[in-house]
Design a protein around this motif. Structure first.
Motif, short mmCIF file in Angstrom:
data_model
loop_
_atom_site.label_atom_id
_atom_site.label_comp_id
_atom_site.label_asym_id
_atom_site.label_seq_id
_atom_site.Cartn_x
_atom_site.Cartn_y
_atom_site.Cartn_z
N PRO A 20 0.84 -1.20 0.00
CA PRO A 20 0.00 0.00 0.00
C PRO A 20 0.88 1.25 0.00
N CYS A 21 0.24 2.39 -0.14
CA CYS A 21 0.98 3.66 -0.07
C CYS A 21 1.69 3.78 1.27
N PRO A 22 2.94 4.21 1.25
CA PRO A 22 3.64 4.40 2.53
C PRO A 22 3.03 5.57 3.30
N PRO A 23 3.12 5.54 4.63
CA PRO A 23 2.54 6.60 5.45
C PRO A 23 3.04 8.00 5.07
N GLU A 24 4.31 8.11 4.65
CA GLU A 24 4.85 9.43 4.28
C GLU A 24 4.11 10.00 3.07
N LYS A 25 3.77 9.15 2.12
CA LYS A 25 3.04 9.61 0.94
C LYS A 25 1.62 10.02 1.31
N ILE A 26 0.99 9.24 2.18
CA ILE A 26 -0.36 9.58 2.64
C ILE A 26 -0.35 10.93 3.36
N GLU A 27 0.67 11.16 4.20
CA GLU A 27 0.78 12.44 4.91
C GLU A 27 0.94 13.60 3.94
N LYS A 28 1.76 13.44 2.91
CA LYS A 28 1.95 14.49 1.91
C LYS A 28 0.66 14.78 1.17
N LEU A 29 -0.04 13.72 0.77
CA LEU A 29 -1.31 13.90 0.07
C LEU A 29 -2.34 14.59 0.95
N ASP A 30 -2.37 14.22 2.22
CA ASP A 30 -3.29 14.85 3.17
C ASP A 30 -2.96 16.34 3.31
N ALA A 31 -1.66 16.66 3.41
CA ALA A 31 -1.24 18.06 3.53
C ALA A 31 -1.59 18.86 2.28
N MET A 32 -1.62 18.18 1.12
CA MET A 32 -1.99 18.83 -0.14
C MET A 32 -3.50 18.98 -0.28
N GLY A 33 -4.27 18.32 0.61
CA GLY A 33 -5.72 18.37 0.54
C GLY A 33 -6.29 17.57 -0.62
N VAL A 34 -5.58 16.51 -1.01
CA VAL A 34 -5.98 15.70 -2.16
C VAL A 34 -6.83 14.52 -1.70
N GLU A 35 -7.92 14.26 -2.43
CA GLU A 35 -8.71 13.06 -2.20
C GLU A 35 -7.97 11.89 -2.85
N VAL A 36 -7.94 10.74 -2.16
CA VAL A 36 -7.20 9.59 -2.67
C VAL A 36 -8.06 8.34 -2.58
N LEU A 37 -8.06 7.58 -3.66
CA LEU A 37 -8.69 6.26 -3.68
C LEU A 37 -7.56 5.27 -3.92
N GLU A 38 -7.40 4.30 -3.00
CA GLU A 38 -6.38 3.27 -3.18
C GLU A 38 -7.07 1.96 -3.50
N ILE A 39 -6.68 1.35 -4.61
CA ILE A 39 -7.26 0.10 -5.06
C ILE A 39 -6.22 -1.00 -4.91
N THR A 40 -6.56 -2.05 -4.18
CA THR A 40 -5.65 -3.17 -3.98
C THR A 40 -5.92 -4.22 -5.05
N VAL A 41 -4.88 -4.55 -5.82
CA VAL A 41 -5.03 -5.52 -6.89
C VAL A 41 -4.19 -6.77 -6.68
N SER A 42 -3.47 -6.84 -5.58
CA SER A 42 -2.54 -7.95 -5.35
C SER A 42 -3.22 -9.31 -5.37
N SER A 43 -4.48 -9.39 -4.98
CA SER A 43 -5.15 -10.70 -4.95
C SER A 43 -5.45 -11.22 -6.35
N TYR A 44 -5.30 -10.38 -7.36
CA TYR A 44 -5.57 -10.79 -8.74
C TYR A 44 -4.33 -11.35 -9.44
N GLN A 45 -3.17 -11.34 -8.77
CA GLN A 45 -1.94 -11.81 -9.39
C GLN A 45 -2.02 -13.26 -9.83
N SER A 46 -2.76 -14.08 -9.12
CA SER A 46 -2.82 -15.50 -9.45
C SER A 46 -3.96 -15.84 -10.41
#
Length: 70
Positions: A31-57
């Motif tokens: 997932p996004c590292p906490p530092e990136k989440i903090e930067k995005l939060d400080a920028m006031g950006v809305e973020v949607l994180e989609i996890t696709v790792s379960s589709y690898q197989s």
């Protein structure tokens, strides 16, 4: 498709009909590292994180996709 937005590079930037520009992060191996989440939060950006790792197989082929028979 990655484009720099300040100090961070989101996987995708969407443009909504109302003008909002949420970032879309694709989590494959981690997932996004906490530092990136903090930067995005400080920028006031809305973020949607989609996890696709379960589709690898699961193979993607034309029969299991949209319009396919699977």
């Amino acid at each position: 498709m990655e484009t720099a937005a300040g100090e961070v590079i989101p996987d995708v930037i969407a443009t909504m009909p109302d003008g909002r520009r949420p970032f879309i992060e694709i989590a494959n191996t981690h997932p996004c590292p906490p530092e990136k989440i903090e930067k995005l939060d400080a920028m006031g950006v809305e973020v949607l994180e989609i996890t696709v790792s379960s589709y690898q197989s699961h193979p993607l082929d034309e029969e299991s996709g949209p319009g396919g028979r699977g």
